[in-house]
Design an enzyme around this catalytic site. Structure first.
Site, PDB file in Angstrom:
ATOM      1  N   HIS A 125     -61.978  19.342  25.386  1.00  0.00           N
ATOM      2  CA  HIS A 125     -60.909  19.626  26.357  1.00  0.00           C
ATOM      3  C   HIS A 125     -61.338  20.579  27.468  1.00  0.00           C
ATOM      4  O   HIS A 125     -60.566  21.445  27.896  1.00  0.00           O
ATOM      5  CB  HIS A 125     -59.680  20.158  25.644  1.00  0.00           C
ATOM      6  CG  HIS A 125     -58.998  19.153  24.759  1.00  0.00           C
ATOM      7  ND1 HIS A 125     -58.997  17.810  25.033  1.00  0.00           N
ATOM      8  CD2 HIS A 125     -58.278  19.319  23.612  1.00  0.00           C
ATOM      9  CE1 HIS A 125     -58.309  17.169  24.096  1.00  0.00           C
ATOM     10  NE2 HIS A 125     -57.876  18.055  23.219  1.00  0.00           N
ATOM     11  N   HIS A 153     -51.132  17.109  26.973  1.00  0.00           N
ATOM     12  CA  HIS A 153     -51.326  17.368  25.549  1.00  0.00           C
ATOM     13  C   HIS A 153     -50.071  17.919  24.865  1.00  0.00           C
ATOM     14  O   HIS A 153     -50.140  18.884  24.096  1.00  0.00           O
ATOM     15  CB  HIS A 153     -52.489  18.348  25.359  1.00  0.00           C
ATOM     16  CG  HIS A 153     -53.204  18.215  24.045  1.00  0.00           C
ATOM     17  ND1 HIS A 153     -52.573  18.402  22.825  1.00  0.00           N
ATOM     18  CD2 HIS A 153     -54.492  17.912  23.747  1.00  0.00           C
ATOM     19  CE1 HIS A 153     -53.452  18.244  21.851  1.00  0.00           C
ATOM     20  NE2 HIS A 153     -54.627  17.940  22.387  1.00  0.00           N
ATOM     21  N   GLU A 166     -52.097  11.203  23.907  1.00  0.00           N
ATOM     22  CA  GLU A 166     -52.803  11.701  25.084  1.00  0.00           C
ATOM     23  C   GLU A 166     -53.464  10.535  25.816  1.00  0.00           C
ATOM     24  O   GLU A 166     -54.570  10.122  25.465  1.00  0.00           O
ATOM     25  CB  GLU A 166     -53.847  12.718  24.667  1.00  0.00           C
ATOM     26  CG  GLU A 166     -53.324  13.825  23.765  1.00  0.00           C
ATOM     27  CD  GLU A 166     -54.418  14.420  22.902  1.00  0.00           C
ATOM     28  OE1 GLU A 166     -55.468  14.826  23.455  1.00  0.00           O
ATOM     29  OE2 GLU A 166     -54.242  14.451  21.663  1.00  0.00           O
TER      30      GLU A 166
END
Length: 372
Positions: free
Chosen positions: A126, A202, A333
């Site tokens: 991420h 997210h 996601e």
């Protein structure tokens, strides 16, 4: 004269992009239509709450999170449980510059090797130690009236941030459209160098309410016939496999918990959406909580979606003091494929100067009669 020129350039930049908040200002922004409301913060361009009615008209917040913005800021300091990083720092945020994982925290582009900041063992997750979820976004637009209330956040990612090449200007627009619908539009423009871009939203969803326990009884249908298998570190092998005959098959609606015991911890996998990438929106998933009657339908332009069942959310004190545990929520996601920078057979995530990355999502919420 030089100082005057620099000041004029700064003022022109602010005028062009219409920023209404300084870089160091953090606030909470509410969008509301009737009894449907969404609260957001410019810390991480984060969804803080989504309040929906159930079949009886009772309102509940259906996303996991915290009571204060300060708690979101503190959550970027992760804890380790059983050698696994607690991932509650991503509650509701935009993750990037590259969502999901990059194997070895490295890639090669146009003959240049880039070493990124690893934050999950030797891999990047991420966007690194301080990705887009852990920065203050500027507020470009905030409109609460009219038929489409919206807020637009913007962030300038600098050349070399977490190891990525080039400056990148990013915007995320959250807009209430139609009846209980939330539109999310992500855009990113490479300013001076080619760079990989993969943004994802997210949010952790629990349609029973953030404090209702686990989501194992919620029913889900995912419109994907294939997935990208991963190794022991959750890095894609490069293969694209069929979901048929696996616990990953949700082409027909099943409860989240129907096959979860066949997996070591739960779901954390990228699905290859039927319909591929492109400008047109395509269905991603439908989630139904039969007890409350709440339904969430998701559409996107992205080629993939990470289905994740909050496997590593452990002993996290959230809103109203409720303590979140594994499987307290699910994430959908929408994204490009993980580690695509190292797999030429995956759809490219490289954005060159002059190009604009575009990623759209649409959440459609509704209520059906519940069954016991």
């Amino acid at each position: 004269m030089v100082k005057v020129s620099l000041l004029l350039c700064f003022l022109a930049f602010g005028f062009v992009y219409g920023f209404i908040a300084r870089q160091d200002q953090i606030g909470v922004y509410e969008l509301k239509k009737g009894n449907f409301s969404v609260k957001l913060t410019n810390w991480g361009a984060t969804i803080v709450s989504v309040v929906l009615p159930d079949k009886d008209g009772n309102l509940a917040d259906v996303v996991l999170g915290y009571d204060s913005v300060e708690a979101y800021k503190c959550s970027c300091t992760y804890t380790i449980v059983n050698n696994v990083q607690n991932d509650s720092g991503y509650f509701g945020s935009i993750v990037g510059r590259f969502a999901n994982r990059i194997g070895g925290a490295q890639f090669t582009l146009d003959g240049t090797h880039y070493k990124l900041v690893a934050n999950e063992g030797k891999n990047m997750l991420h966007g690194g130690l301080k990705g887009f979820s852990d920065v203050v976004w500027k507020v470009r637009t905030y409109k609460t009236d009219g038929h489409a209330p919206r807020v637009v956040f913007a962030y300038h990612s600098w050349d070399g941030e977490e190891g990525f090449p080039g400056d990148l200007f990013v915007t995320v627009a959250y807009t209430l459209v139609g009846d209980m619908q939330l539109s999310v539009r992500m855009r990113a423009k490479a300013l001076n160098k080619a760079t990989p871009v993969n943004l994802a939203q997210h949010t952790y969803w629990n349609l029973g309410g953030h404090d209702s326990g686990d989501i194992l009884s919620e029913e889900i249908q995912i419109f994907a016939s294939h997935y990208t298998p991963v190794d022991s570190q959750l890095i894609p092998t490069g293969e694209i496999a069929s979901v048929k005959g696996t616990p990953y098959d949700f082409l027909k609606p099943y409860t989240v918990g129907s096959s979860i015991n066949k997996l070591p911890h739960g779901y954390d996998l990228n699905y290859v959406l039927d319909g591929g990438a492109g400008k047109k929106m395509k269905p991603v998933a439908i989630v139904h909580d039969k007890k409350t009657g709440r339904v969430m339908e998701l559409w996107t332009t992205a080629p993939g979606v990470q289905f994740y069942t909050a496997n590593y959310v452990m002993n996290v004190t959230g809103k109203d003091g409720f303590v979140y545990q594994p499987h307290a929520a699910l994430c959908l996601e929408t994204q490009a494929f993980p580690d695509s920078v190292n797999h030429p057979n995956f759809p490219s995530t490289i954005v060159t100067p002059g190009q604009t990355y575009k990623h759209k999502m649409l959440f459609k919420f509704s209520v059906t009669a519940a069954s016991c």
